[in-house]
Design a protein around this motif. Structure first.
Motif, mmCIF file in Angstrom:
data_model
loop_
_atom_site.group_PDB
_atom_site.id
_atom_site.type_symbol
_atom_site.label_atom_id
_atom_site.label_comp_id
_atom_site.label_asym_id
_atom_site.label_seq_id
_atom_site.Cartn_x
_atom_site.Cartn_y
_atom_site.Cartn_z
ATOM 1 N N THR A 1 0.951 5.639 -1.885
ATOM 2 C CA THR A 1 0.261 6.699 -2.619
ATOM 3 C C THR A 1 1.254 7.411 -3.534
ATOM 4 O O THR A 1 2.461 7.372 -3.316
ATOM 5 C CB THR A 1 -0.357 7.756 -1.670
ATOM 6 N N LEU B 1 -4.662 8.534 -3.658
ATOM 7 C CA LEU B 1 -5.311 7.507 -2.853
ATOM 8 C C LEU B 1 -4.372 6.320 -2.609
ATOM 9 O O LEU B 1 -3.562 5.963 -3.457
ATOM 10 C CB LEU B 1 -6.590 7.017 -3.535
ATOM 11 N N VAL B 2 -4.524 5.704 -1.424
ATOM 12 C CA VAL B 2 -3.723 4.525 -1.076
ATOM 13 C C VAL B 2 -4.130 3.367 -1.988
ATOM 14 O O VAL B 2 -5.322 3.068 -2.129
ATOM 15 C CB VAL B 2 -3.943 4.144 0.399
ATOM 16 N N HIS B 3 -3.135 2.699 -2.591
ATOM 17 C CA HIS B 3 -3.437 1.582 -3.488
ATOM 18 C C HIS B 3 -2.343 0.526 -3.410
ATOM 19 O O HIS B 3 -1.291 0.737 -2.807
ATOM 20 C CB HIS B 3 -3.627 2.076 -4.926
ATOM 21 N N THR C 1 -11.625 -2.978 -5.344
ATOM 22 C CA THR C 1 -10.620 -3.975 -5.706
ATOM 23 C C THR C 1 -11.117 -4.876 -6.828
ATOM 24 O O THR C 1 -12.329 -5.066 -6.985
ATOM 25 C CB THR C 1 -10.221 -4.817 -4.474
ATOM 26 N N PHE D 1 -7.702 0.170 -4.436
ATOM 27 C CA PHE D 1 -7.421 1.435 -3.747
ATOM 28 C C PHE D 1 -8.508 1.685 -2.723
ATOM 29 O O PHE D 1 -9.588 1.083 -2.765
ATOM 30 C CB PHE D 1 -7.290 2.607 -4.731
ATOM 31 N N THR E 1 -2.107 10.601 -10.899
ATOM 32 C CA THR E 1 -2.994 9.472 -11.157
ATOM 33 C C THR E 1 -2.183 8.402 -11.882
ATOM 34 O O THR E 1 -1.279 8.721 -12.658
ATOM 35 C CB THR E 1 -4.186 9.920 -12.030
ATOM 36 N N PHE F 1 -5.747 4.152 -10.750
ATOM 37 C CA PHE F 1 -5.682 4.526 -9.339
ATOM 38 C C PHE F 1 -5.734 6.056 -9.257
ATOM 39 O O PHE F 1 -4.812 6.732 -9.711
ATOM 40 C CB PHE F 1 -4.381 4.024 -8.703
ATOM 41 N N THR G 1 -10.845 4.591 -0.761
ATOM 42 C CA THR G 1 -11.338 5.957 -0.864
ATOM 43 C C THR G 1 -11.008 6.732 0.417
ATOM 44 O O THR G 1 -10.677 6.159 1.454
ATOM 45 C CB THR G 1 -12.850 5.994 -1.102
ATOM 46 N N PRO H 1 0.823 -1.218 0.000
ATOM 47 C CA PRO H 1 0.000 0.000 0.000
ATOM 48 C C PRO H 1 0.857 1.267 0.000
ATOM 49 O O PRO H 1 1.752 1.430 0.829
ATOM 50 C CB PRO H 1 -0.815 -0.143 1.295
#
Length: 217
Positions: free
Chosen positions: A110, A155-157, A140, A129, A115, A151, A131, A108
């Motif tokens: 960012t 945002l955390v992905h 997911t 990711f 993007t 992504f 929200t 995980p």
């Protein structure tokens, strides 16, 4: 009434303009090849003398080579940002190759300035990711070869290889220097470290757990 409509349209136009300038501005010349030898400090990179620009400033070789995934995460990111490809300077784009060992992860993280759009070249990847607050919904999906996933900026992905063989992905990012913040490294590996009192309360765990995690990073 007509004046109100004109005012509203003006405000909408201004809002879109401000949104555009919140990201990297459009270049004002054909190119601005990054000059790594310059001592100038600017938001980005200073421009190389156009008379000294060569084709090699716009070229990068090596994305056909597999990355070394012999690490705890079982993955390797090979970036092509302005640091590797000076001709990207001011163009607002970069890319990466990501290699995954079986069940390897890209943990995980960012990208604070970009993007990301990713396509799978080989293997199967679970991607996702989360929200922003307060919902923190997990979006997911499992991707197969040729599938594409995006992504949103900031945002955390993550990605995980869910196949029994190696996996490879290529991703493009909407910044010459997207940045990356790996969550675990940032939280538990900061220098100097974040107070164990703060982390223990934030994660609702005992301090011993925090000490154990900090020791790993």
């Amino acid at each position: 009434m007509a004046k109100h409509i004109i005012l509203l349209m003006s405000l909408v136009t201004l809002s879109f303009g401000l949104l555009a300038f919140a990201f990297e501005p459009s270049p004002l010349q054909d190119f601005c090849v990054a000059d790594s030898t310059s001592s100038a400090r600017v938001n980005g990179q200073p421009c190389k003398n156009p008379a000294l620009v060569q084709a090699s400033d716009f070229s990068f070789s090596g994305l056909h080579l597999p990355g070394n995934t012999s690490n705890p995460n079982g993955s390797k990111v090979t970036p092509v940002s302005v640091a590797q490809l000076p001709g990207l300077n001011t163009l607002g784009i970069s890319m990466v190759r990501i290699d995954y060992a079986p069940w390897g992860i890209n943990p995980p993280h960012t990208h604070p300035r970009a993007t990301e759009i990713l396509t799978v070249l080989e293997g199967s990847l679970q991607v996702g990711f989360v929200t922003s607050n307060p919902d923190n919904s997990l979006i997911t999906k499992t991707l197969q070869k040729g599938d594409v996933f995006v992504f949103p900026v900031g945002l955390v992905h993550f990605q995980r290889n869910v196949g029994t063989g190696n996996a490879v992905a290529i991703a493009a990012l909407s910044s010459q220097n997207p940045g990356v913040i790996t969550i675990a490294n940032a939280v538990f590996g900061s220098k100097p470290g974040i107070s164990s009192d703060i982390l223990a309360k934030a994660f609702q765990v005992d301090k011993s757990v925090v000490y154990q995690l900090q020791a790993k990073f």
